[in-house]
Design a protein around this motif. Structure first.
Motif, mmCIF file in Angstrom:
data_model
loop_
_atom_site.group_PDB
_atom_site.id
_atom_site.type_symbol
_atom_site.label_atom_id
_atom_site.label_comp_id
_atom_site.label_asym_id
_atom_site.label_seq_id
_atom_site.Cartn_x
_atom_site.Cartn_y
_atom_site.Cartn_z
ATOM 1 N N THR A 1 41.966 49.142 68.847
ATOM 2 C CA THR A 1 43.362 48.755 69.104
ATOM 3 C C THR A 1 44.252 48.970 67.886
ATOM 4 O O THR A 1 45.473 48.935 68.000
ATOM 5 N N HIS A 2 43.633 49.205 66.729
ATOM 6 C CA HIS A 2 44.458 49.436 65.546
ATOM 7 C C HIS A 2 45.323 50.691 65.726
ATOM 8 O O HIS A 2 46.462 50.733 65.263
ATOM 9 N N ILE A 3 44.790 51.695 66.417
ATOM 10 C CA ILE A 3 45.553 52.936 66.623
ATOM 11 C C ILE A 3 46.833 52.629 67.400
ATOM 12 O O ILE A 3 47.925 53.004 66.993
ATOM 13 N N SER A 4 46.681 51.902 68.513
ATOM 14 C CA SER A 4 47.887 51.643 69.316
ATOM 15 C C SER A 4 48.837 50.693 68.583
ATOM 16 O O SER A 4 50.054 50.813 68.709
ATOM 17 N N ASP A 5 48.295 49.765 67.806
ATOM 18 C CA ASP A 5 49.184 48.884 67.033
ATOM 19 C C ASP A 5 50.018 49.678 66.032
ATOM 20 O O ASP A 5 51.221 49.434 65.879
ATOM 21 N N VAL A 6 49.376 50.636 65.353
ATOM 22 C CA VAL A 6 50.113 51.438 64.371
ATOM 23 C C VAL A 6 51.198 52.261 65.083
ATOM 24 O O VAL A 6 52.346 52.334 64.624
ATOM 25 N N GLN A 7 50.854 52.819 66.248
ATOM 26 C CA GLN A 7 51.855 53.612 66.985
ATOM 27 C C GLN A 7 53.009 52.722 67.459
ATOM 28 O O GLN A 7 54.182 53.072 67.328
ATOM 29 N N ASP A 8 52.674 51.534 67.982
ATOM 30 C CA ASP A 8 53.724 50.619 68.468
ATOM 31 C C ASP A 8 54.619 50.166 67.316
ATOM 32 O O ASP A 8 55.840 50.065 67.454
ATOM 33 N N TYR A 9 53.982 49.872 66.183
ATOM 34 C CA TYR A 9 54.753 49.408 65.025
ATOM 35 C C TYR A 9 55.759 50.476 64.592
ATOM 36 O O TYR A 9 56.925 50.189 64.317
ATOM 37 N N GLU A 10 55.289 51.748 64.564
ATOM 38 C CA GLU A 10 56.188 52.831 64.140
ATOM 39 C C GLU A 10 57.376 52.974 65.087
ATOM 40 O O GLU A 10 58.502 53.201 64.654
ATOM 41 N N LYS A 11 57.104 52.793 66.383
ATOM 42 C CA LYS A 11 58.198 52.880 67.358
ATOM 43 C C LYS A 11 59.215 51.770 67.125
ATOM 44 O O LYS A 11 60.426 51.996 67.084
ATOM 45 N N LEU A 12 58.723 50.546 66.966
ATOM 46 C CA LEU A 12 59.614 49.403 66.748
ATOM 47 C C LEU A 12 60.417 49.568 65.458
ATOM 48 O O LEU A 12 61.601 49.230 65.393
ATOM 49 N N LEU A 13 59.758 50.088 64.453
ATOM 50 C CA LEU A 13 60.420 50.290 63.164
ATOM 51 C C LEU A 13 61.565 51.294 63.297
ATOM 52 O O LEU A 13 62.670 51.058 62.792
ATOM 53 N N ARG A 14 61.306 52.383 64.023
ATOM 54 C CA ARG A 14 62.366 53.384 64.222
ATOM 55 C C ARG A 14 63.541 52.758 64.963
ATOM 56 O O ARG A 14 64.690 52.992 64.627
ATOM 57 N N SER A 15 63.221 51.907 65.954
ATOM 58 C CA SER A 15 64.296 51.270 66.724
ATOM 59 C C SER A 15 65.113 50.333 65.830
ATOM 60 O O SER A 15 66.348 50.343 65.874
ATOM 61 N N ARG A 16 64.424 49.514 65.022
ATOM 62 C CA ARG A 16 65.170 48.580 64.149
ATOM 63 C C ARG A 16 66.023 49.379 63.153
ATOM 64 O O ARG A 16 67.183 49.041 62.902
ATOM 65 N N ASN A 17 65.456 50.448 62.603
ATOM 66 C CA ASN A 17 66.212 51.248 61.632
ATOM 67 C C ASN A 17 67.440 51.896 62.264
ATOM 68 O O ASN A 17 68.493 51.993 61.638
ATOM 69 N N ARG A 18 67.302 52.302 63.541
ATOM 70 C CA ARG A 18 68.444 52.898 64.242
ATOM 71 C C ARG A 18 69.573 51.880 64.358
ATOM 72 O O ARG A 18 70.732 52.179 64.086
ATOM 73 N N VAL A 19 69.209 50.646 64.704
ATOM 74 C CA VAL A 19 70.232 49.595 64.834
ATOM 75 C C VAL A 19 70.850 49.294 63.466
ATOM 76 O O VAL A 19 72.069 49.105 63.343
ATOM 77 N N LEU A 20 70.036 49.271 62.433
ATOM 78 C CA LEU A 20 70.556 48.985 61.085
ATOM 79 C C LEU A 20 71.608 50.017 60.669
ATOM 80 O O LEU A 20 72.559 49.713 59.957
ATOM 81 N N ARG A 21 71.447 51.255 61.154
ATOM 82 C CA ARG A 21 72.357 52.338 60.746
ATOM 83 C C ARG A 21 73.550 52.496 61.690
ATOM 84 O O ARG A 21 74.494 53.204 61.376
#
Ligand SMILES: Nc1ncnc2c1ncn2[C@@H]1O[C@H](COP(=O)(O)OP(=O)(O)OP(=O)(O)O)[C@@H](O)[C@H]1O
Ligand SMILES: [Mg+2]
Length: 409
Positions: A177-197
């Motif tokens: 499950t670490h693989i899917s967690d890393v992928q999910d985290y990256e997606k969420l991070l991109r979304s938060r960064n988009r909102v920040l900008r």
């Protein structure tokens, strides 16, 4: 080769009770068949129960064989994010097939990975025992492998991204499950960064959106942080002992996880991360990016009192990473009762003869089945026989050779 080493090679590495197995048994690799993979148009390898040494000149195709095995273990390459370079030039399809024996139940298993290149992309198709396996998660773990490549040395001196990927690769092999967690985290991070900008929306909506993403980031990121720091705690003593075994006791080696928000020390990662993300929100809005979380973490390897990245020699750096791999192997064996397949690329270059001999003593003691590559087989120090096969690779051809060459590849 010393007589102690010979007698160690003869006996199988110790295993703990098979009943402690948590994620299925390991396959004993028996046979590999390769078609149109990298520079190997067609080739086969029959593996012995322990060491297989692939030797040959630079560019012969030795690492390509390890890459093929790693592909079956992880459905990834360790050299390319894209599958296209793995298909032989001028061909449209590569195929890697392994047969292995599940020794506990005495049943053979066949795993196949095909890479099919079209104009737009190269896709992979995986099969287990003749059945198509659509989800990577259902395929991982059938052949478990631990990999060492010379590129791992860059981990120590390079950017933190490489060190995080290094830890995550170890964790992928331990917890699917670490693989899917890393992928999910990256997606969420991109979304938060988009909102920040995003300067268009109202501050209220923006804050609501950020708060929502932070909940997800704290939950998934908390798991990633916990696994990574637990991994280093678990491996620490074994790593220190393995380094002392290869390099001697003059300089003790240590390793620890480093997070911007401090050590976990019994705190719940999800809560700490949720607070840290909320606290850094104003600052992150100014920077336009998320500045705290496991995507900014690192680990610190030390030799004595010094940070190894700018203190260790080339040989010491190699010994540190190899010690980490040995620790990983021991921990994996303790977890499942079986040692995973060890893939060692170009393992003994840069080690002096004494360190190299110590490394092989450790490998003979710790490793189960091991495939290694070298241009200098005379440095390997394992006698050819039932427990150690030498296989020559020349210009993209794999050929079995009877005896260990006395010098040169
Ligand atoms: N898609 C491809 N098609 C054909 N040849 C390829 C492809 N990808 C890589 N090669 C060739 O494979 C060879 C490299 O193989 P590999 O990395 O396995 O060598 P090696 O035996 O490990 O060498 P070294 O000892 O230098 O590490 C190179 O000659 C390269 O040109
Ligand atoms: Mg190579």
């Amino acid at each position: 080769m010393s007589s102690t080493l010979v007698s160690c090679v003869r006996s199988r590495a110790p295993t703990t009770s098979a009943s402690s197995c948590r994620c299925g048994s390991d396959l004993q690799l028996q046979h590999l068949s390769i078609r149109e993979f990298r520079n190997l148009s067609a080739g086969e390898v029959h593996f012995g129960p322990r060491f297989t040494v692939l030797h040959g000149h630079n560019g012969a195709g030795k690492t390509n064989v390890l890459e093929a095995l790693y592909l079956v273990a992880t459905l990834r390459s360790f050299r390319s994010a894209d599958f296209s370079p793995l298909v032989r030039q001028g061909q449209s399809e590569a195929r890697v097939e392994i047969t292995g024996l599940d020794a506990r139940v005495g049943i053979s298993s066949r795993l196949v990975v095909q890479l099919i290149r079209s104009e737009r992309q190269t896709r992979r198709v995986a099969q287990a025992d003749g059945k198509l396996v659509r989800s990577g998660l259902d395929f991982y773990g059938r052949l478990r492998a631990i990999l060492f490549t010379p590129e791992d040395l860059g981990v120590l001196r390079g950017a933190p991204t490489g060190r995080r990927q290094f830890l995550d690769r170890v964790l992928f092999a331990r917890e699917r499950t670490h693989i899917s967690d890393v992928q999910d985290y990256e997606k969420l991070l991109r979304s938060r960064n988009r909102v920040l900008r995003d300067e268009e929306g109202s501050p209220r909506t923006r804050d609501d959106l950020l708060a929502t993403y932070e909940v997800g980031l704290a939950e998934v990121g908390g798991r990633i942080w916990t696994r990574r720091s637990r991994l280093l705690t678990d491996l620490h003593d074994r790593f220190a002992a393995a380094f002392a075994g290869i390099h001697g006791r003059s300089l003790p080696a240590t390793v620890q996880y480093v997070s911007k928000v401090g050590a976990l020390d019994g705190r719940v990662a999800q809560e700490v991360l949720a607070d840290a993300l909320r606290d850094s929100r104003r600052h992150d809005l100014v920077r336009g990016t998320t500045t705290v979380g496991p995507h900014r973490d690192d680990f610190d390897m030390q030799l004595g009192e010094q940070t190894a990245s700018n203190f260790a020699s080339q040989g010491q750096a190699r010994a540190l990473i190899l010690a980490f791999k040995i620790a990983e192997l021991q921990a994996a064996r303790e977890l499942t009762g079986e040692a995973p397949l060890l893939l060692l690329d170009d393992v003994s270059s840069e080690l002096d003869p004494e360190r190299s001999a110590q490394l092989f003593t450790a490998l003979v003691r710790e490793a189960g089945q091991c495939v290694l590559t070298t241009t200098a087989p005379h440095f390997i120090g394992l006698e050819p026989g039932q427990d150690c096969r030498y296989i020559k690779v020349t210009g993209g051809r794999i050929e079995a050779s009877g005896a260990a060459p006395s010098n040169g590849p």
